[in-house]
Enzyme design. Structure first.
Site, PDB file in Angstrom:
ATOM      1  N   LYS A 117      31.543  42.030  47.839  1.00  0.00           N
ATOM      2  CA  LYS A 117      30.644  40.887  48.194  1.00  0.00           C
ATOM      3  C   LYS A 117      30.631  40.424  49.707  1.00  0.00           C
ATOM      4  O   LYS A 117      31.648  40.905  50.297  1.00  0.00           O
ATOM      5  CB  LYS A 117      31.008  39.558  47.311  1.00  0.00           C
ATOM      6  N   ASP A 131      36.551  34.173  42.857  1.00  0.00           N
ATOM      7  CA  ASP A 131      35.642  35.038  43.164  1.00  0.00           C
ATOM      8  C   ASP A 131      35.235  36.045  41.945  1.00  0.00           C
ATOM      9  O   ASP A 131      34.283  37.058  42.056  1.00  0.00           O
ATOM     10  CB  ASP A 131      35.743  35.900  44.428  1.00  0.00           C
TER      11      ASP A 131
HETATM   12  O1  C5P Z   1      40.972  31.968  43.514  1.00  0.00           O
HETATM   13  P1  C5P Z   1      41.960  32.693  44.273  1.00  0.00           P
HETATM   14  O2  C5P Z   1      43.021  33.234  43.509  1.00  0.00           O
HETATM   15  O3  C5P Z   1      41.011  33.809  44.700  1.00  0.00           O
HETATM   16  O4  C5P Z   1      42.173  31.996  45.399  1.00  0.00           O
HETATM   17  C1  C5P Z   1      43.348  32.409  46.329  1.00  0.00           C
HETATM   18  C2  C5P Z   1      43.878  31.091  47.099  1.00  0.00           C
HETATM   19  O5  C5P Z   1      42.824  30.823  47.879  1.00  0.00           O
HETATM   20  C3  C5P Z   1      44.247  29.847  46.369  1.00  0.00           C
HETATM   21  O6  C5P Z   1      45.549  29.955  45.805  1.00  0.00           O
HETATM   22  C4  C5P Z   1      44.065  28.715  47.428  1.00  0.00           C
HETATM   23  O7  C5P Z   1      44.999  28.752  48.160  1.00  0.00           O
HETATM   24  C5  C5P Z   1      42.881  29.583  48.403  1.00  0.00           C
HETATM   25  N1  C5P Z   1      41.470  28.920  47.915  1.00  0.00           N
HETATM   26  C6  C5P Z   1      40.985  27.684  48.038  1.00  0.00           C
HETATM   27  N2  C5P Z   1      39.529  27.153  47.683  1.00  0.00           N
HETATM   28  C7  C5P Z   1      38.949  28.308  47.029  1.00  0.00           C
HETATM   29  C8  C5P Z   1      39.435  29.291  46.824  1.00  0.00           C
HETATM   30  C9  C5P Z   1      40.567  29.877  47.144  1.00  0.00           C
HETATM   31  O8  C5P Z   1      41.934  27.001  48.790  1.00  0.00           O
HETATM   32  N3  C5P Z   1      37.694  27.680  46.710  1.00  0.00           N
END
Ligand code: C5P
Length: 257
Positions: free
Chosen positions: A15, A85
């Site tokens: 993406k 994502d």
């Molecule tokens: O959701 P995902 O595991 O991809 O997110 C990885 C990290 O990125 C989270 O632990 C957080 O620290 C950060 N994040 C965030 N806000 C979001 C998405 C991700 O702070 N909306």
């Protein structure tokens, strides 16, 4: 006894965020987002929702192998638990992501866009980029993230120049702060004629919008010889989300003996 499927192949697009507006840190550690995705039919590599695409692909494959009968809504709920994502990797197309990015609204896109992606020599940790975003904000109040009306209009009309003028990425300064060499990659793409250059999501992949397929090839070629990145790919989007490519093989085991 009976028959079981032994293998299945799925294809999941990477993406690009044409807008990534980030709000203040929430009590759960995540950040509220207004996140406009444009899916790309390129292999998973170089930090473009690669892990999320793997998650969505594995889920789709398990669903097909085990014939779970789960509804689309149930699969999307599992995706949202796996990562912010991951739902988009399943859905594909173009979408507005809100909440922590997992709540999706499909967007109408009036035409295809031509992109060039420059993969970096090393990776960047998404949590580290969000932490750096918070550090750079330095206690200042951060506005609610909202999707740009100009950007949505540019997508709806398929206007590459308007899209180039409207793209934005709030975490880009944080990614550049942790990975200063990326500035040279962005500059090399601009010099090569890209309509715009931006860090894709939390980086370190750099994304370049080109006017058409031929211009994309030209930008890609110049980026390859610029010495500012590990590898370069072109892609056109949007494309569908995770799809099953090959039907699983049947492994018929003789019944009875
Ligand atoms: O959701 P995902 O595991 O991809 O997110 C990885 C990290 O990125 C989270 O632990 C957080 O620290 C950060 N994040 C965030 N806000 C979001 C998405 C991700 O702070 N909306």
């Amino acid at each position: 006894m009976g028959s079981g499927r032994s293998s299945i192949t799925v294809r999941v697009p990477a993406k690009v965020n044409v807008q990534l507006a980030v709000g203040a840190a929430r009590p759960d550690g995540f950040h509220d987002l207004a996140n406009v995705f444009l899916a790309k039919d390129i292999p998973v590599a170089g930090g473009m929702a690669g892990g999320s695409a793997d998650g969505a692909g594995a889920l789709l494959a398990c669903d097909a192998l085990w014939n779970t009968g789960a509804s689309r809504a149930e699969l999307l709920a599992i995706c949202a638990e796996l990562g912010s994502d991951v739902p988009f990797s399943l859905v594909g197309g173009a979408a507005l992501g809100t909440g922590r990015g997992e709540r999706l609204t499909p967007l109408r896109v009036g035409g295809g866009f031509h992109w060039v992606f420059a993969m970096a020599e090393r990776g960047l940790s998404t949590p580290a980029v969000f932490r750096e975003f918070d550090r750079l904000a330095d206690g200042r109040s951060i506005p609610e993230p909202v999707a740009s009306a100009d950007l949505l209009e540019a997508l709806a009309t398929g206007d590459a120049d308007a899209l180039a003028a409207a793209v934005s990425n709030d975490p880009q300064p944080a990614a550049l702060s942790l990975f200063p060499e990326l500035a040279r990659t962005l500059e090399a793409g601009r010099t090569a004629g890209a309509l715009t250059a931006l860090v894709s999501g939390s980086g370190p992949t750099a994304a370049f919008l080109a006017r058409d397929a031929q211009a994309a090839q030209q930008v890609a070629q110049e980026l390859r010889s610029s010495g500012t990145c590990r590898s370069v790919r072109t892609a056109a989007g949007p494309v569908p989300g995770a799809t099953t490519l090959t039907e699983a093989h049947d492994t018929d085991v003789p019944v009875g003996a």
